[in-house]
Motif scaffolding. Structure first.
Motif, PDB file in Angstrom:
ATOM      1  N   LYS A  90     -22.708   4.490   3.183  1.00 46.31           N
ATOM      2  CA  LYS A  90     -22.409   5.450   2.119  1.00 46.31           C
ATOM      3  C   LYS A  90     -22.977   4.959   0.794  1.00 46.31           C
ATOM      4  CE  LYS A  90     -18.595   7.660  -0.380  1.00 46.31           C
ATOM      5  NZ  LYS A  90     -17.117   7.785  -0.513  1.00 46.31           N
ATOM      6  N   ALA A  91     -22.812   3.660   0.519  1.00 43.44           N
ATOM      7  CA  ALA A  91     -23.352   3.101  -0.729  1.00 43.44           C
ATOM      8  C   ALA A  91     -24.873   3.253  -0.776  1.00 43.44           C
ATOM      9  CB  ALA A  91     -22.953   1.629  -0.856  1.00 43.44           C
ATOM     10  N   ALA A  92     -25.548   3.015   0.358  1.00 40.55           N
ATOM     11  CA  ALA A  92     -27.007   3.173   0.398  1.00 40.55           C
ATOM     12  C   ALA A  92     -27.407   4.621   0.120  1.00 40.55           C
ATOM     13  CB  ALA A  92     -27.543   2.724   1.754  1.00 40.55           C
ATOM     14  N   SER A  93     -26.670   5.567   0.683  1.00 35.43           N
ATOM     15  CA  SER A  93     -26.973   6.977   0.442  1.00 35.43           C
ATOM     16  C   SER A  93     -26.735   7.353  -1.016  1.00 35.43           C
ATOM     17  CB  SER A  93     -26.116   7.860   1.361  1.00 35.43           C
ATOM     18  OG  SER A  93     -26.460   7.665   2.713  1.00 35.43           O
ATOM     19  N   MET A  94     -25.670   6.810  -1.613  1.00 39.13           N
ATOM     20  CA  MET A  94     -25.395   7.077  -3.025  1.00 39.13           C
ATOM     21  C   MET A  94     -26.520   6.529  -3.906  1.00 39.13           C
ATOM     22  SD  MET A  94     -21.321   6.169  -3.034  1.00 39.13           S
ATOM     23  CE  MET A  94     -21.228   6.101  -4.825  1.00 39.13           C
ATOM     24  N   LEU A  95     -27.008   5.335  -3.584  1.00 41.26           N
ATOM     25  CA  LEU A  95     -28.089   4.744  -4.373  1.00 41.26           C
ATOM     26  C   LEU A  95     -29.390   5.514  -4.171  1.00 41.26           C
ATOM     27  CD1 LEU A  95     -29.168   2.543  -6.219  1.00 41.26           C
ATOM     28  CD2 LEU A  95     -29.366   1.031  -4.229  1.00 41.26           C
ATOM     29  N   SER A  96     -29.580   6.045  -2.971  1.00 37.36           N
ATOM     30  CA  SER A  96     -30.810   6.765  -2.669  1.00 37.36           C
ATOM     31  C   SER A  96     -30.877   8.112  -3.371  1.00 37.36           C
ATOM     32  CB  SER A  96     -30.914   6.986  -1.151  1.00 37.36           C
ATOM     33  OG  SER A  96     -32.006   7.814  -0.839  1.00 37.36           O
ATOM     34  N   GLY A  97     -29.726   8.792  -3.488  1.00 35.94           N
ATOM     35  CA  GLY A  97     -29.798  10.170  -3.925  1.00 35.94           C
ATOM     36  C   GLY A  97     -28.922  10.551  -5.095  1.00 35.94           C
ATOM     37  N   SER A  98     -28.620   9.613  -5.985  1.00 38.28           N
ATOM     38  CA  SER A  98     -27.775   9.948  -7.127  1.00 38.28           C
ATOM     39  C   SER A  98     -28.305   9.260  -8.378  1.00 38.28           C
ATOM     40  CB  SER A  98     -26.325   9.514  -6.872  1.00 38.28           C
ATOM     41  OG  SER A  98     -26.208   8.101  -6.958  1.00 38.28           O
ATOM     42  N   GLU A  99     -27.550   9.381  -9.465  1.00 42.06           N
ATOM     43  CA  GLU A  99     -27.957   8.769 -10.730  1.00 42.06           C
ATOM     44  C   GLU A  99     -28.008   7.251 -10.642  1.00 42.06           C
ATOM     45  OE1 GLU A  99     -23.544   8.468 -12.805  1.00 42.06           O
ATOM     46  OE2 GLU A  99     -25.006   9.893 -13.584  1.00 42.06           O
ATOM     47  N   TYR A 100     -27.378   6.659  -9.631  1.00 43.52           N
ATOM     48  CA  TYR A 100     -27.422   5.205  -9.485  1.00 43.52           C
ATOM     49  C   TYR A 100     -28.853   4.703  -9.363  1.00 43.52           C
ATOM     50  CZ  TYR A 100     -22.414   4.241  -9.003  1.00 43.52           C
ATOM     51  OH  TYR A 100     -21.076   4.072  -9.245  1.00 43.52           O
ATOM     52  N   ARG A 101     -29.708   5.462  -8.706  1.00 45.64           N
ATOM     53  CA  ARG A 101     -31.106   5.041  -8.506  1.00 45.64           C
ATOM     54  C   ARG A 101     -31.805   4.868  -9.850  1.00 45.64           C
ATOM     55  NH1 ARG A 101     -34.904   6.473  -3.851  1.00 45.64           N
ATOM     56  NH2 ARG A 101     -37.004   6.027  -4.613  1.00 45.64           N
ATOM     57  N   ALA A 102     -31.676   5.839 -10.729  1.00 43.45           N
ATOM     58  CA  ALA A 102     -32.315   5.741 -12.046  1.00 43.45           C
ATOM     59  C   ALA A 102     -31.666   4.651 -12.880  1.00 43.45           C
ATOM     60  CB  ALA A 102     -32.238   7.080 -12.759  1.00 43.45           C
ATOM     61  N   ARG A 103     -30.352   4.490 -12.778  1.00 42.62           N
ATOM     62  CA  ARG A 103     -29.655   3.490 -13.593  1.00 42.62           C
ATOM     63  C   ARG A 103     -30.043   2.071 -13.202  1.00 42.62           C
ATOM     64  NH1 ARG A 103     -23.545   4.627 -12.994  1.00 42.62           N
ATOM     65  NH2 ARG A 103     -23.410   2.760 -14.307  1.00 42.62           N
ATOM     66  N   VAL A 104     -30.085   1.788 -11.907  1.00 40.33           N
ATOM     67  CA  VAL A 104     -30.414   0.421 -11.504  1.00 40.33           C
ATOM     68  C   VAL A 104     -31.887   0.131 -11.778  1.00 40.33           C
ATOM     69  CG1 VAL A 104     -31.059   0.781  -9.071  1.00 40.33           C
ATOM     70  CG2 VAL A 104     -29.866  -1.312  -9.738  1.00 40.33           C
ATOM     71  N   THR A 105     -32.754   1.150 -11.666  1.00 35.47           N
ATOM     72  CA  THR A 105     -34.165   0.970 -12.019  1.00 35.47           C
ATOM     73  C   THR A 105     -34.307   0.667 -13.505  1.00 35.47           C
ATOM     74  OG1 THR A 105     -34.870   2.477 -10.250  1.00 35.47           O
ATOM     75  CG2 THR A 105     -36.427   2.076 -12.043  1.00 35.47           C
ATOM     76  N   ALA A 106     -33.583   1.413 -14.335  1.00 38.95           N
ATOM     77  CA  ALA A 106     -33.676   1.225 -15.782  1.00 38.95           C
ATOM     78  C   ALA A 106     -33.177  -0.147 -16.209  1.00 38.95           C
ATOM     79  CB  ALA A 106     -32.875   2.319 -16.495  1.00 38.95           C
ATOM     80  N   THR A 107     -32.089  -0.613 -15.618  1.00 33.60           N
ATOM     81  CA  THR A 107     -31.552  -1.917 -16.022  1.00 33.60           C
ATOM     82  C   THR A 107     -32.459  -3.062 -15.582  1.00 33.60           C
ATOM     83  OG1 THR A 107     -30.144  -1.933 -14.029  1.00 33.60           O
ATOM     84  CG2 THR A 107     -29.151  -1.174 -16.088  1.00 33.60           C
ATOM     85  N   ALA A 108     -33.147  -2.906 -14.438  1.00 34.93           N
ATOM     86  CA  ALA A 108     -34.105  -3.943 -14.024  1.00 34.93           C
ATOM     87  C   ALA A 108     -35.301  -3.974 -14.964  1.00 34.93           C
ATOM     88  CB  ALA A 108     -34.552  -3.701 -12.583  1.00 34.93           C
ATOM     89  N   ILE A 109     -35.693  -2.825 -15.481  1.00 37.66           N
ATOM     90  CA  ILE A 109     -36.770  -2.783 -16.473  1.00 37.66           C
ATOM     91  C   ILE A 109     -36.322  -3.494 -17.753  1.00 37.66           C
ATOM     92  CG2 ILE A 109     -38.069  -1.254 -18.019  1.00 37.66           C
ATOM     93  CD1 ILE A 109     -38.039   0.836 -15.752  1.00 37.66           C
TER      94      ILE A 109
END
Length: 547
Positions: A117-136
């Motif tokens: 479920k966590a993987a699906s949430m990261l794949s298809g929600s705002e989490y994907r953009a947030r974790v990408t932005a923080t790594a930048i």
């Protein structure tokens, strides 16, 4: 139940292999790029405050905190993070031990489903953009690498880990029956807690370090790198929202010396799951072994180690592809990846022309793309911290004064706005000089005048006994040479892996079937006890032939 209260859905249905998470084009004018850019902009104008998370609760330390600043813009304060100390370690240990009983009795199928479920949430929600932005922002990854590692890489790591645990459970959960007996297995977690220390340079590696212990029923105390707090805290929030019970993962940021000495003395320490550099892992492993005598058991010790890449080419190599591999492997993410190219050995008779090609490529293509990773066209970013910056600067300064080393290209640094070091190629006359190449955007090239066999002898057989492991990238179009070098390298204790006509780029690691999690790694984090049951036992003491 033998498998944590519920086991897998059916031991007779083989698990399905996952496919790699699709990557999206991260240009600011694309829909996903606009979303990431919007998150970056919000983080830049909003002060971030990161707490410790112990037993599902946010804890704040008003007296001590860590500053969060972009390595590429050190004048900008993004926020602060509360630091853990001895009292917080005690609270985290108590939380982990208390949560352990409930988590170990949670059916394995439910644990796996939670992480899927966590993987699906990261794949298809705002989490994907947030974790990408923080790594930048905090880890100074380019948008390309931030998405590949922190978003797609984490999704792949979770799905791959779940798949491998399913494989293991599928093989082990069945019952083998005979005419008068059966054999089954009982699997239990280690007991106590697992301590996980993770690096700045890969969110994926951080998640891999905590994943298997938790999937197999062990609570974890997680000390993230101080240079990866934002992305790692988002992963913690993701898992909480997916339904992870309080205390199963306790997020404990802070300085190593404020946390580790108290952790290693705990009688509840059941394992160390480490990701990062080999020297730190060796030190921590030795300390665990020394403390084990007082506790009566040796904790599990597991490490996913960062190892440099040594590139070797013979005279038949495709030197254009060699150039691409060395520049990407040596300078993308400022040479701070999991297997960065650090040393290159090339035939002396081709080095003259190749040297000019390197210089031209760096000056025309790469140096203009050194800068703020918030711009998607950047190729080289800042190094992660001042210590890394100082080591690169000092190596370049020493090279400028040395007679056995010469700067071919690059060689400049600029700390005015961030920890920026130009991509630098250094020609060296010996491997001893090359071995001092620092972590960062610096590559040492040693032209060899003798045979390939002589060069390999110098590289492999004359390495110091305490040398760190490395990956060997070999470039050749001669099949006989490829097989001979691969065989010779595989016999050497310091060679971690061999890559032919490429470098360990991470491209090949996007496939879970290749990277995956070794099944034998699972056995570290669980106790599997075989149970043999005889239905009708013997009634006579004497053997039949004695009666």
């Amino acid at each position: 139940n033998s498998w944590g209260g519920g086991g897998v859905s059916s031991p007779h249905v083989a698990p399905t292999s996952p496919t790699p998470e699709p990557e999206e084009i991260v240009r600011w004018e694309s829909p996903y790029g606009e979303e990431v850019q919007g998150v970056v902009a919000r983080f830049l104008v909003t002060e971030t405050r990161i707490p410790m998370v112990i037993h599902g609760q946010k804890l704040w330390n008003s007296e001590e905190s860590l500053e969060i600043r972009p390595p590429h813009n050190t004048g900008k304060l993004l926020g602060t993070c509360s630091k853990g100390g001895e009292a917080h370690v005690e609270a985290a240990v108590e939380s982990a031990v208390a949560a352990g009983e409930g988590w170990r009795n949670t059916p394995l199928s439910q644990r796996l489903a939670l992480f899927m479920k966590a993987a699906s949430m990261l794949s298809g929600s705002e989490y994907r953009a947030r974790v990408t932005a923080t790594a930048i922002l905090q880890q100074s990854m380019t948008a390309f690498h931030a998405q590949r590692d922190a978003a797609c890489g984490v999704v792949d790591a979770i799905r791959s880990g779940v798949y491998t645990v399913e494989q293991w459970a599928h093989r082990a959960a069945g019952t083998v029956s005979g005419p008068n007996r059966s054999m089954r297995t009982i699997a239990t977690p280690l007991g106590g807690f697992v301590y996980s220390a993770t690096p700045f340079n890969s969110v994926q590696a951080a998640v891999q370090a905590i994943l298997l212990p938790v999937l197999l029923g062990n609570p974890v105390i997680w000390r993230p790198s101080s240079s990866a707090l934002m992305s790692n805290y988002i992963i913690t929030n993701l898992l909480q929202e997916a339904g992870l019970p309080p205390g199963v993962i306790n997020f404990l940021p802070g300085d190593r010396d404020d946390i580790w000495p108290h952790i290693r003395k705990s009688p509840h320490l059941a394992g160390l799951s480490f990701a990062g550099c080999e020297s730190s892992f060796r030190t921590m492993s030795e300390e665990v072994v020394r403390e084990a005598a007082d506790h009566g058991r040796l904790p599990v010790i597991s490490g996913k180690l960062r190892s440099p890449t040594v590139t070797v080419a013979d005279s038949t190599a495709d030197f254009r592809r060699l150039l691409v591999s060395v520049i990407r492997g040596g300078f993308e993410y400022a040479g701070q990846g999991n297997s960065p190219v650090k040393i290159v050995l090339v035939p002396e008779d081709v080095w003259g022309e190749l040297r000019e090609t390197f210089k031209k490529a760096l000056e025309q293509l790469i140096l203009p793309r050194r800068g703020n990773p918030e711009k998607t066209e950047m190729f080289v970013n800042a190094v992660i911290d001042r210590r890394t910056f100082n080591r690169c600067r000092d190596f370049i300064k020493d090279t400028q004064r040395a007679t056995s080393r010469e700067i071919v290209a690059g060689g400049e640094w600029d700390p005015a706005k961030g920890f920026f070091v130009d991509p630098t190629v250094v020609e060296v006359s010996s491997l001893e000089d090359a071995r001092h190449t620092p972590s960062g955007p610096v590559v040492s090239v040693m032209p060899y005048s003798g045979s390939l066999d002589d060069a390999l002898t110098t590289l492999l057989d004359e390495s110091p006994p305490n040398a760190e492991e490395f990956s060997l990238a070999f470039f050749s179009t001669d099949r006989g040479s490829v097989e001979a070098v691969a065989k010779r390298a595989s016999d050497h204790a310091h060679v971690h892996r061999v890559v032919v006509n490429n470098y360990p780029s991470g491209d090949e690691l996007r496939s879970p079937l290749v990277e995956g999690v070794a099944l034998d790694e699972i056995s570290k984090w669980t106790r599997v006890v075989p149970v043999q049951e005889t239905f009708l036992g013997e009634e006579e003491i004497l053997r039949p032939h004695m009666r």
